[in-house]
Design a protein around this motif. Structure first.
Motif, PDB file in Angstrom:
ATOM      1  N   LEU A  56      -0.526  17.553  18.317  1.00 23.58           N
ATOM      2  CA  LEU A  56      -0.971  18.146  17.059  1.00 23.58           C
ATOM      3  C   LEU A  56      -0.036  17.722  15.944  1.00 23.58           C
ATOM      4  CD1 LEU A  56      -1.553  21.778  18.372  1.00 23.58           C
ATOM      5  CD2 LEU A  56      -3.320  20.089  17.840  1.00 23.58           C
ATOM      6  N   ASN A  57      -0.598  17.302  14.819  1.00 22.02           N
ATOM      7  CA  ASN A  57       0.186  16.922  13.647  1.00 22.02           C
ATOM      8  C   ASN A  57      -0.410  17.618  12.429  1.00 22.02           C
ATOM      9  OD1 ASN A  57       2.072  14.759  14.669  1.00 22.02           O
ATOM     10  ND2 ASN A  57       0.108  13.977  15.365  1.00 22.02           N
ATOM     11  N   TRP A  58       0.391  18.447  11.768  1.00 22.52           N
ATOM     12  CA  TRP A  58      -0.066  19.199  10.612  1.00 22.52           C
ATOM     13  C   TRP A  58       0.463  18.570   9.329  1.00 22.52           C
ATOM     14  CZ3 TRP A  58      -3.511  21.910   8.466  1.00 22.52           C
ATOM     15  CH2 TRP A  58      -3.260  22.681   7.352  1.00 22.52           C
ATOM     16  N   ASP A  59      -0.444  18.245   8.404  1.00 19.61           N
ATOM     17  CA  ASP A  59      -0.093  17.734   7.084  1.00 19.61           C
ATOM     18  C   ASP A  59      -0.353  18.864   6.090  1.00 19.61           C
ATOM     19  OD1 ASP A  59      -0.078  16.574   4.508  1.00 19.61           O
ATOM     20  OD2 ASP A  59      -0.732  14.638   5.297  1.00 19.61           O
ATOM     21  N   ASP A  60       0.718  19.550   5.724  1.00 18.63           N
ATOM     22  CA  ASP A  60       0.589  20.724   4.861  1.00 18.63           C
ATOM     23  C   ASP A  60       0.063  20.357   3.473  1.00 18.63           C
ATOM     24  OD1 ASP A  60       0.973  23.612   4.607  1.00 18.63           O
ATOM     25  OD2 ASP A  60       2.494  23.082   3.106  1.00 18.63           O
ATOM     26  N   GLU A  61       0.488  19.225   2.961  1.00 11.52           N
ATOM     27  CA  GLU A  61       0.062  18.802   1.622  1.00 11.52           C
ATOM     28  C   GLU A  61      -1.455  18.586   1.568  1.00 11.52           C
ATOM     29  OE1 GLU A  61       0.664  14.875  -1.056  1.00 11.52           O
ATOM     30  OE2 GLU A  61       2.519  15.836  -0.369  1.00 11.52           O
ATOM     31  N   LYS A  62      -1.992  17.934   2.575  1.00 16.92           N
ATOM     32  CA  LYS A  62      -3.435  17.653   2.620  1.00 16.92           C
ATOM     33  C   LYS A  62      -4.234  18.752   3.311  1.00 16.92           C
ATOM     34  CE  LYS A  62      -2.869  12.641   2.625  1.00 16.92           C
ATOM     35  NZ  LYS A  62      -3.096  11.404   3.381  1.00 16.92           N
ATOM     36  N   GLN A  63      -3.514  19.705   3.941  1.00 14.12           N
ATOM     37  CA  GLN A  63      -4.152  20.790   4.702  1.00 14.12           C
ATOM     38  C   GLN A  63      -5.053  20.244   5.808  1.00 14.12           C
ATOM     39  OE1 GLN A  63      -3.846  24.633   3.665  1.00 14.12           O
ATOM     40  NE2 GLN A  63      -2.011  23.390   3.625  1.00 14.12           N
ATOM     41  N   LYS A  64      -4.522  19.223   6.519  1.00 15.00           N
ATOM     42  CA  LYS A  64      -5.268  18.586   7.601  1.00 15.00           C
ATOM     43  C   LYS A  64      -4.473  18.625   8.895  1.00 15.00           C
ATOM     44  CE  LYS A  64      -8.057  15.511   4.801  1.00 15.00           C
ATOM     45  NZ  LYS A  64      -8.460  14.135   4.546  1.00 15.00           N
TER      46      LYS A  64
END
Length: 119
Positions: free
Chosen positions: A86-94
């Protein structure tokens, strides 16, 4: 009570990334009827688990807003040992996810995709 989640074997979390290894137990409710002669883990279950574990281990938003670039390549069978990245991109909310395993001498990617989360 009907079992809906796999047995976690290992969890590693570093910043906005998590790697979970688990056994996809044959008695998980989602195998029933999908399919009777060749049970496999439904794609919707894989998406549900990715979201569940992202909320639990990466503190992502709970609201599901849609899927992007989803691929189901190899079935996940009962009693398989599988790794979920799992990889969370907080800036893109993806949230990006990938299910994979080692089968004999080959590395197998079962599914991967990205989902949009947020308020």
């Amino acid at each position: 009570m009907d079992k809906r989640k796999p047995t976690l074997l290992e969890v590693n979390v570093v910043d906005s990334q998590a790697t979970l290894t688990f056994k996809v137990d044959a008695d998980i409710l989602d195998f029933r009827g999908h399919f009777s002669h060749f049970p496999l883990l439904p794609g919707v279950t894989q998406i549900d688990w990715a979201l569940h574990f992202a909320i639990a281990h990466l503190n992502t938003p709970k609201a599901f807003k849609g899927m992007e670039v989803i691929k189901f390549q190899e079935p996940i069978l009962p009693n398989a040992e599988v790794t979920l990245d799992l990889n969370w991109d907080d800036e893109k909310q993806k949230l990006a996810f990938k299910y994979h395993s080692q089968q004999a001498d080959r590395h197998v990617i079962h599914s991967s995709g990205k989902m949009k989360l947020g308020a």
